[in-house]
Design a protein around this motif. Structure first.
Motif, PDB file in Angstrom:
ATOM      1  N   ARG A 117      63.540 -46.442  -8.271  1.00 21.96           N
ATOM      2  CA  ARG A 117      64.416 -45.662  -9.142  1.00 21.96           C
ATOM      3  C   ARG A 117      63.587 -44.817 -10.116  1.00 21.96           C
ATOM      4  O   ARG A 117      63.905 -43.656 -10.358  1.00 21.96           O
ATOM      5  N   LEU A 118      62.510 -45.408 -10.652  1.00 19.69           N
ATOM      6  CA  LEU A 118      61.630 -44.668 -11.545  1.00 19.69           C
ATOM      7  C   LEU A 118      60.974 -43.501 -10.809  1.00 19.69           C
ATOM      8  O   LEU A 118      60.877 -42.386 -11.340  1.00 19.69           O
ATOM      9  N   GLN A 119      60.536 -43.752  -9.588  1.00 21.44           N
ATOM     10  CA  GLN A 119      59.926 -42.680  -8.793  1.00 21.44           C
ATOM     11  C   GLN A 119      60.900 -41.529  -8.575  1.00 21.44           C
ATOM     12  O   GLN A 119      60.542 -40.356  -8.708  1.00 21.44           O
ATOM     13  N   LYS A 120      62.156 -41.860  -8.265  1.00 21.88           N
ATOM     14  CA  LYS A 120      63.163 -40.831  -7.980  1.00 21.88           C
ATOM     15  C   LYS A 120      63.424 -39.976  -9.227  1.00 21.88           C
ATOM     16  O   LYS A 120      63.431 -38.743  -9.152  1.00 21.88           O
ATOM     17  N   HIS A 121      63.608 -40.627 -10.380  1.00 30.72           N
ATOM     18  CA  HIS A 121      63.897 -39.881 -11.610  1.00 30.72           C
ATOM     19  C   HIS A 121      62.681 -39.065 -12.060  1.00 30.72           C
ATOM     20  O   HIS A 121      62.831 -37.929 -12.520  1.00 30.72           O
ATOM     21  N   ALA A 122      61.466 -39.644 -11.924  1.00 32.02           N
ATOM     22  CA  ALA A 122      60.259 -38.925 -12.329  1.00 32.02           C
ATOM     23  C   ALA A 122      60.036 -37.705 -11.440  1.00 32.02           C
ATOM     24  O   ALA A 122      59.644 -36.633 -11.918  1.00 32.02           O
ATOM     25  N   LEU A 123      60.289 -37.860 -10.140  1.00 35.42           N
ATOM     26  CA  LEU A 123      60.123 -36.740  -9.206  1.00 35.42           C
ATOM     27  C   LEU A 123      61.064 -35.596  -9.572  1.00 35.42           C
ATOM     28  O   LEU A 123      60.656 -34.430  -9.655  1.00 35.42           O
ATOM     29  N   LYS A 124      62.331 -35.923  -9.816  1.00 33.63           N
ATOM     30  CA  LYS A 124      63.305 -34.889 -10.154  1.00 33.63           C
ATOM     31  C   LYS A 124      62.960 -34.227 -11.486  1.00 33.63           C
ATOM     32  O   LYS A 124      63.030 -32.990 -11.616  1.00 33.63           O
ATOM     33  N   ALA A 125      62.568 -35.034 -12.474  1.00 34.44           N
ATOM     34  CA  ALA A 125      62.255 -34.481 -13.795  1.00 34.44           C
ATOM     35  C   ALA A 125      61.055 -33.544 -13.734  1.00 34.44           C
ATOM     36  O   ALA A 125      61.096 -32.420 -14.262  1.00 34.44           O
ATOM     37  N   GLN A 126      59.975 -33.988 -13.086  1.00 37.46           N
ATOM     38  CA  GLN A 126      58.762 -33.176 -13.035  1.00 37.46           C
ATOM     39  C   GLN A 126      58.953 -31.939 -12.166  1.00 37.46           C
ATOM     40  O   GLN A 126      58.465 -30.853 -12.495  1.00 37.46           O
ATOM     41  N   PHE A 127      59.663 -32.082 -11.048  1.00 38.49           N
ATOM     42  CA  PHE A 127      59.846 -30.944 -10.140  1.00 38.49           C
ATOM     43  C   PHE A 127      60.697 -29.861 -10.789  1.00 38.49           C
ATOM     44  O   PHE A 127      60.352 -28.680 -10.760  1.00 38.49           O
ATOM     45  N   VAL A 128      61.814 -30.267 -11.382  1.00 36.66           N
ATOM     46  CA  VAL A 128      62.707 -29.272 -11.988  1.00 36.66           C
ATOM     47  C   VAL A 128      62.014 -28.570 -13.149  1.00 36.66           C
ATOM     48  O   VAL A 128      62.070 -27.337 -13.277  1.00 36.66           O
ATOM     49  N   SER A 129      61.318 -29.333 -14.020  1.00 37.34           N
ATOM     50  CA  SER A 129      60.652 -28.708 -15.170  1.00 37.34           C
ATOM     51  C   SER A 129      59.495 -27.819 -14.737  1.00 37.34           C
ATOM     52  O   SER A 129      59.178 -26.834 -15.410  1.00 37.34           O
ATOM     53  N   SER A 130      58.847 -28.144 -13.600  1.00 40.80           N
ATOM     54  CA  SER A 130      57.716 -27.335 -13.142  1.00 40.80           C
ATOM     55  C   SER A 130      58.143 -25.975 -12.603  1.00 40.80           C
ATOM     56  O   SER A 130      57.300 -25.091 -12.427  1.00 40.80           O
ATOM     57  N   MET A 131      59.425 -25.775 -12.349  1.00 41.84           N
ATOM     58  CA  MET A 131      59.912 -24.488 -11.863  1.00 41.84           C
ATOM     59  C   MET A 131      59.884 -23.419 -12.953  1.00 41.84           C
ATOM     60  O   MET A 131      59.919 -22.224 -12.672  1.00 41.84           O
ATOM     61  N   MET A 132      59.808 -23.841 -14.218  1.00 41.87           N
ATOM     62  CA  MET A 132      59.881 -22.894 -15.322  1.00 41.87           C
ATOM     63  C   MET A 132      58.687 -21.932 -15.329  1.00 41.87           C
ATOM     64  O   MET A 132      58.851 -20.714 -15.478  1.00 41.87           O
TER      65      MET A 132
END
Length: 330
Positions: A243-258
């Motif tokens: 669950r931590l991996q899933k949330h961290a992946l989504k958080a880092q990926f979405v923020s890295s699009m900026m």
């Protein structure tokens, strides 16, 4: 934005005793930004001088040549500007680091004192590991977020203001292309932050849950062996870790699009300025040195926007950490 303002306001009691350190850091940051934004204009003066000298030499003007005496004087001024910029940055970082670490020291003490006063029923509903994570990981997230973002946000805002002033004094028509970068970048940033903030909150919660689970598993290791609960313990850990991996992946990926989206906006602006600026130079409405300075100013405009994009993950993790810290203090 309202939530961010409310959470940031809660930091004031911890920051107030060290306000002069923060004020000194801000003053040094202003000096650094002023020196940085004056540099491209000075660099452009060298290019303009060389272009004039080359034109006179090509036109076989009597006594024409490269005015090294003028260029050396400009270089001396440029060197002084860069020395001021470097020195002010060093002083600013020292004052800021000392103030932030002192504030975080007080925050850890405040959380520790509050934990000692909490009733036993609190620990019946909250794991020790999650509480430990708030004292360590969450406060570290706040410390890192403040350390990395405080001066850079102030520096970024001042840089954008001074850059806009400079480009409008050089060429008002082209300056409007630079102005367009800011609202487009803000729209991109707001959209990305709205999408990623919930994932950062879930990431911090999952990290606290994971720390709580690890604490329980290791402190109760003998009981797990005694009752044969090894397999269920492994499955429990894998579930939370996943669950931590899933949330961290989504958080880092979405923020890295900026960052790439903002950079694309800047590149398009540079292309437009290069074409229109060349036309102005040919028409004699703009010097080569000022065109060089104008493009350098666009890059200076890109730097704070890209920095905020790169710091987005840390800033959002810091806000998520602050919420969890104040849950205990409240």
């Amino acid at each position: 934005i309202k939530q961010a303002g409310a959470v940031t306001g809660r930091l004031r009691p911890f920051i107030a005793p060290y306000k002069w350190g923060f004020i000194g850091a801000v003053v040094m940051t202003v000096l650094s930004v002023a020196a940085m934004t004056s540099a491209p204009r000075i660099e452009g003066m060298i290019t303009t001088r060389l272009a004039k000298d080359a034109a006179q030499i090509a036109g076989k003007v009597p006594g024409a040549g490269v005015r090294f005496d003028v260029i050396v004087r400009i270089l001396a001024v440029l060197a002084a500007v860069y020395i001021i910029k470097m020195a002010s940055q060093v002083i600013s970082m020292f004052l800021l680091t000392n103030s932030i670490q002192s504030a975080m020291h007080d925050m850890r003490n405040a959380v520790q004192d509050k934990i000692r006063r909490l009733p036993v029923k609190y620990f019946d509903t909250h794991s020790f590991g999650d509480t430990l994570s708030r004292v360590t990981n969450d406060i570290d997230s706040v410390s890192n977020g403040l350390q990395q973002s405080f001066t850079q946000v102030i520096s970024g805002v001042l840089t954008l203001i001074l850059v806009l002033v400079m480009v409008f004094t050089i060429q008002p028509v082209m300056a409007w292309l630079v102005v367009l970068i800011i609202p487009v970048s803000i729209l991109i940033s707001v959209a990305v932050v709205r999408k990623s903030q919930k994932h950062f909150k879930a990431q911090q919660d999952s990290l606290g849950e994971l720390n709580g689970t690890i604490t329980e598993l290791y402190t109760g290791y003998n009981e797990i062996l005694l009752f044969g609960r090894q397999q269920s313990s492994r499955e429990r850990f894998k579930e939370i870790n996943g669950r931590l991996q899933k949330h961290a992946l989504k958080a880092q990926f979405v923020s890295s699009m900026m960052s790439p989206l903002i950079s694309l906006t800047v590149y398009l602006c540079i292309g437009g300025v290069a074409v229109s600026g060349t036309v102005f130079v040919i028409q004699g409405m703009l010097t080569v040195g000022n065109l060089q300075a104008f493009i350098r100013y666009i890059w200076q405009c890109n730097e704070p926007l890209s920095q905020v994009a790169q710091l987005s993950a840390q800033i959002q993790a810091a806000f998520a950490g602050m919420k969890r810290i104040f849950e205990i203090l409240d």
